[in-house]
Design a protein around this motif. Structure first.
Motif, short mmCIF file in Angstrom:
data_model
loop_
_atom_site.label_atom_id
_atom_site.label_comp_id
_atom_site.label_asym_id
_atom_site.label_seq_id
_atom_site.Cartn_x
_atom_site.Cartn_y
_atom_site.Cartn_z
N THR A 96 32.27 44.78 42.95
CA THR A 96 31.41 43.67 43.16
C THR A 96 31.74 42.33 42.68
OG1 THR A 96 29.86 45.53 43.21
CG2 THR A 96 29.16 43.19 42.74
N ASP A 97 31.82 41.48 43.49
CA ASP A 97 32.25 40.02 42.80
C ASP A 97 31.04 39.86 41.51
OD1 ASP A 97 34.00 39.57 44.67
OD2 ASP A 97 32.84 38.23 45.71
N GLY A 98 31.63 39.20 40.61
CA GLY A 98 31.06 38.92 39.61
C GLY A 98 30.80 40.03 38.52
N TRP A 99 31.08 41.29 38.69
CA TRP A 99 31.02 42.08 37.68
C TRP A 99 32.32 42.22 36.90
CZ3 TRP A 99 33.48 46.60 36.13
CH2 TRP A 99 32.91 47.42 35.20
N THR A 100 32.08 42.36 35.56
CA THR A 100 33.26 42.61 34.73
C THR A 100 32.88 43.52 33.55
OG1 THR A 100 34.79 41.33 33.12
CG2 THR A 100 32.41 40.63 33.35
N SER A 101 33.95 44.10 33.36
CA SER A 101 34.08 45.31 32.29
C SER A 101 34.32 44.46 30.98
CB SER A 101 34.93 46.54 32.58
OG SER A 101 36.34 45.96 32.56
N GLY A 102 34.69 43.29 31.07
CA GLY A 102 35.14 42.63 29.55
C GLY A 102 34.62 41.13 29.57
N SER A 103 35.40 40.43 29.22
CA SER A 103 35.04 38.99 29.14
C SER A 103 35.56 38.02 30.42
CB SER A 103 35.62 38.38 27.93
OG SER A 103 37.08 38.38 27.90
N GLY A 104 36.16 38.56 31.48
CA GLY A 104 36.88 37.91 32.56
C GLY A 104 35.47 37.56 33.32
N MET A 105 36.06 36.85 34.31
CA MET A 105 34.89 36.35 35.55
C MET A 105 34.59 37.20 36.55
SD MET A 105 36.96 32.52 36.32
CE MET A 105 38.24 33.15 36.99
N GLY A 108 38.76 40.13 39.31
CA GLY A 108 40.19 40.81 39.43
C GLY A 108 40.32 41.71 40.65
N LEU A 109 39.58 42.68 40.49
CA LEU A 109 39.44 43.71 41.52
C LEU A 109 39.03 43.16 43.19
CD1 LEU A 109 38.79 47.36 40.17
CD2 LEU A 109 40.81 46.43 40.62
N SER A 110 37.87 42.77 43.08
CA SER A 110 37.32 42.21 44.41
C SER A 110 38.37 41.01 44.76
CB SER A 110 35.98 41.80 44.34
OG SER A 110 35.90 40.58 43.31
N GLY A 111 38.71 40.43 44.26
CA GLY A 111 39.72 39.21 44.50
C GLY A 111 41.08 39.62 44.77
N SER A 112 41.40 40.36 44.29
CA SER A 112 42.83 41.13 44.64
C SER A 112 42.60 41.76 45.95
CB SER A 112 43.36 42.16 43.42
OG SER A 112 43.34 41.55 42.28
N LYS A 113 41.49 42.57 46.28
CA LYS A 113 41.50 43.09 47.47
C LYS A 113 41.41 42.17 48.65
CE LYS A 113 38.30 46.54 49.86
NZ LYS A 113 37.21 47.20 49.89
N ARG A 114 40.76 41.01 48.40
CA ARG A 114 40.63 40.00 49.46
C ARG A 114 42.05 39.23 49.82
NH1 ARG A 114 36.08 38.57 46.87
NH2 ARG A 114 36.95 36.96 45.87
N VAL A 116 44.97 40.55 49.81
CA VAL A 116 46.07 41.42 50.42
C VAL A 116 45.61 41.99 51.67
CG1 VAL A 116 47.02 42.09 48.23
CG2 VAL A 116 45.33 43.61 49.00
N ASP A 117 46.45 42.56 52.34
CA ASP A 117 46.12 43.17 53.70
C ASP A 117 45.53 44.60 53.70
OD1 ASP A 117 46.94 40.73 55.20
OD2 ASP A 117 48.74 41.45 54.95
N ASP A 118 46.28 45.32 52.82
CA ASP A 118 45.70 46.81 52.55
C ASP A 118 45.35 46.95 51.14
OD1 ASP A 118 46.24 47.32 55.38
OD2 ASP A 118 48.43 48.00 55.05
N PHE A 119 44.51 47.50 50.77
CA PHE A 119 44.05 47.95 49.40
C PHE A 119 43.55 49.28 49.44
CE2 PHE A 119 41.08 47.88 45.82
CZ PHE A 119 41.73 47.12 44.79
N VAL A 120 44.13 50.23 48.57
CA VAL A 120 43.58 51.52 48.46
C VAL A 120 43.46 51.72 46.84
CG1 VAL A 120 43.99 53.95 48.82
CG2 VAL A 120 45.01 52.16 50.55
N LEU A 121 42.24 52.14 46.51
CA LEU A 121 42.24 52.29 44.98
C LEU A 121 41.94 53.89 44.71
CD1 LEU A 121 39.79 50.26 42.61
CD2 LEU A 121 39.80 52.72 42.82
#
Length: 138
Positions: A96-105, A108-114, A116-121
């Protein structure tokens, strides 16, 4: 990884900040070898940087395997980030955009997913996380 480049996948340890820098450099070289456009190179390098940093910070360190791949007449760069950290207990929340487990923005994960073309977690709480991303040449 399917159909790695001639030398097979490159495996990098990500156990310190230097590993994050090395991951970015390796991804840049592969993106150039794949003939990705400058914009697509930047997207992939940015995603790789975020995922490498997550591997280090949240996963306690791990690896990145990187290779050129060819599938269905397409050529691309595939990256696999793996750690044996605590895993991600709520994947939907973590993406989810805006959710962080630390002090970041929280991008990370949602932005990275956008980026690239394929994203598998693939994650299992208590066992670790593996994220596979691919960027295809246009």
């Amino acid at each position: 990884m399917n159909a790695p480049g001639p030398g097979g996948p490159e495996l990098l340890e990500i156990t310190a900040n230097a590993g994050v820098v090395q991951a970015r450099q390796a991804v840049r070289a592969l993106a150039q070898a794949c003939r990705l456009s400058l914009v697509e190179q930047t997207k992939l390098i940015t995603a790789a940087s975020e995922l490498a940093r997550n591997t280090l910070i949240h996963g306690g360190g791990g690896t990145m395997a990187a290779a050129l791949v060819e599938e269905r007449g397409r050529r691309g760069v595939r990256l696999v980030f793996a750690d044996r950290g605590p895993g991600i207990p709520d994947v939907d929340l973590a993406l989810t955009d805006g959710w962080t487990s630390g002090s970041g923005m929280g991008l990370g994960l949602s932005g990275s997913k956008r980026l690239v073309d394929d994203f598998v977690l693939d994650t299992t709480p208590g066992q670790g996380t593996t994220i596979t991303v691919t960027k295809w040449a246009r």
